[in-house]
Design a protein around this motif. Structure first.
Motif, short mmCIF file in Angstrom:
data_model
loop_
_atom_site.label_atom_id
_atom_site.label_comp_id
_atom_site.label_asym_id
_atom_site.label_seq_id
_atom_site.Cartn_x
_atom_site.Cartn_y
_atom_site.Cartn_z
N VAL A 1 0.83 -1.21 0.00
CA VAL A 1 0.00 0.00 0.00
C VAL A 1 0.87 1.26 0.00
CG1 VAL A 1 -1.68 1.33 1.36
CG2 VAL A 1 -1.99 -1.13 1.08
N LEU A 2 1.96 1.26 0.76
CA LEU A 2 2.82 2.44 0.86
C LEU A 2 3.38 2.88 -0.49
CD1 LEU A 2 4.82 1.76 4.15
CD2 LEU A 2 2.99 3.43 3.79
N ARG A 3 3.57 1.94 -1.41
CA ARG A 3 4.10 2.28 -2.74
C ARG A 3 3.16 3.23 -3.50
NH1 ARG A 3 4.91 -3.74 -3.89
NH2 ARG A 3 6.67 -4.19 -2.55
N ARG A 4 1.87 3.20 -3.16
CA ARG A 4 0.89 4.01 -3.88
C ARG A 4 0.47 5.26 -3.11
NH1 ARG A 4 -1.51 -1.11 -3.62
NH2 ARG A 4 -3.26 -0.22 -2.51
N CYS A 5 1.02 5.44 -1.91
CA CYS A 5 0.57 6.53 -1.03
C CYS A 5 1.27 7.85 -1.33
CB CYS A 5 0.84 6.15 0.42
SG CYS A 5 -0.24 4.86 1.04
N PRO B 1 2.50 18.80 1.76
CA PRO B 1 2.66 17.66 0.86
C PRO B 1 4.14 17.39 0.56
CG PRO B 1 1.13 19.27 -0.06
CD PRO B 1 1.76 19.89 1.14
N VAL B 2 4.52 16.12 0.59
CA VAL B 2 5.89 15.73 0.26
C VAL B 2 6.10 15.79 -1.25
CG1 VAL B 2 7.53 13.80 0.28
CG2 VAL B 2 6.17 14.33 2.32
N GLY B 3 5.07 15.44 -2.00
CA GLY B 3 5.18 15.48 -3.46
C GLY B 3 6.25 14.53 -3.97
N LYS B 4 7.06 15.00 -4.90
CA LYS B 4 8.09 14.17 -5.52
C LYS B 4 9.46 14.26 -4.84
CE LYS B 4 5.82 14.03 -9.95
NZ LYS B 4 5.39 12.64 -9.98
N HIS C 1 12.34 10.95 -0.12
CA HIS C 1 12.00 10.80 1.30
C HIS C 1 13.20 10.96 2.21
CE1 HIS C 1 8.21 8.36 0.03
NE2 HIS C 1 8.13 9.63 -0.29
N GLU C 2 14.40 10.70 1.69
CA GLU C 2 15.62 10.87 2.48
C GLU C 2 15.91 12.34 2.79
OE1 GLU C 2 15.60 9.34 -0.58
OE2 GLU C 2 15.60 7.27 0.11
N THR C 3 15.33 13.24 2.00
CA THR C 3 15.57 14.67 2.18
C THR C 3 14.51 15.37 3.03
OG1 THR C 3 14.36 15.38 0.20
CG2 THR C 3 16.69 14.74 -0.08
N VAL C 4 13.45 14.65 3.37
CA VAL C 4 12.35 15.25 4.13
C VAL C 4 12.61 15.04 5.62
CG1 VAL C 4 9.86 15.24 4.53
CG2 VAL C 4 10.76 14.81 2.22
N ARG C 5 12.99 16.11 6.30
CA ARG C 5 13.32 16.07 7.72
C ARG C 5 12.04 16.05 8.55
NH1 ARG C 5 18.35 14.76 8.43
NH2 ARG C 5 18.51 15.91 10.36
N LEU D 1 -1.47 8.80 3.06
CA LEU D 1 -2.71 8.93 2.30
C LEU D 1 -2.70 8.04 1.05
CD1 LEU D 1 -2.72 12.81 2.41
CD2 LEU D 1 -4.02 11.28 3.90
N PRO D 2 -3.43 6.94 1.08
CA PRO D 2 -3.55 6.12 -0.13
C PRO D 2 -4.40 6.86 -1.16
CG PRO D 2 -4.39 4.95 1.81
CD PRO D 2 -4.11 6.36 2.22
N PRO D 3 -4.34 6.43 -2.41
CA PRO D 3 -5.22 7.04 -3.42
C PRO D 3 -6.68 6.83 -3.00
CG PRO D 3 -3.64 5.57 -4.46
CD PRO D 3 -3.51 5.39 -2.97
N PHE D 4 -7.48 7.86 -3.17
CA PHE D 4 -8.89 7.78 -2.82
C PHE D 4 -9.72 7.69 -4.09
CE2 PHE D 4 -6.94 9.82 0.80
CZ PHE D 4 -7.56 9.21 1.87
N ALA D 5 -10.75 6.91 -4.05
CA ALA D 5 -11.70 6.82 -5.18
C ALA D 5 -12.83 7.82 -4.94
CB ALA D 5 -12.25 5.41 -5.28
#
Length: 84
Positions: free
Chosen positions: A46-50, A58-61, A64-68, A78-82
């Motif tokens: 699930v995390l691969r799609r979140c 928002p973290v965006g693109k 993740h190693e750079t987000v303190r 947040l998973p994709p929502f339908a």
């Protein structure tokens, strides 16, 4: 190391089996690595799609190693929502 809370939503919450849990990590990558260790299996998939919010931003693109992470902070998973 910063300590805070990871909140899981929708499919991520279901896969984790909890709504939230604490983190102790310097970066988002470290926090997510720890989550994968605690919850192997479906949550890892699930995390691969979140997408992720860190303290409401928002973290965006960004890598993740750079987000303190901040002391007392919050990571929203947040998973994709339908819907429409």
């Amino acid at each position: 190391m910063a300590a805070g809370t990871i909140r899981f939503w929708a499919a991520a919450k279901s896969a984790a089996g909890v709504a939230d849990e604490p983190y102790t990590a310097e970066t988002l990558a470290e926090a997510l690595d720890a989550v994968r260790e605690r919850h192997p299996g479906e949550l890892t998939r699930v995390l691969r799609r979140c997408s992720f919010l860190v303290d409401g931003d928002p973290v965006g693109k960004r890598k993740h190693e750079t987000v303190r992470l901040a002391e007392g902070g919050t990571v929203e998973v947040l998973p994709p929502f339908a819907g429409g």
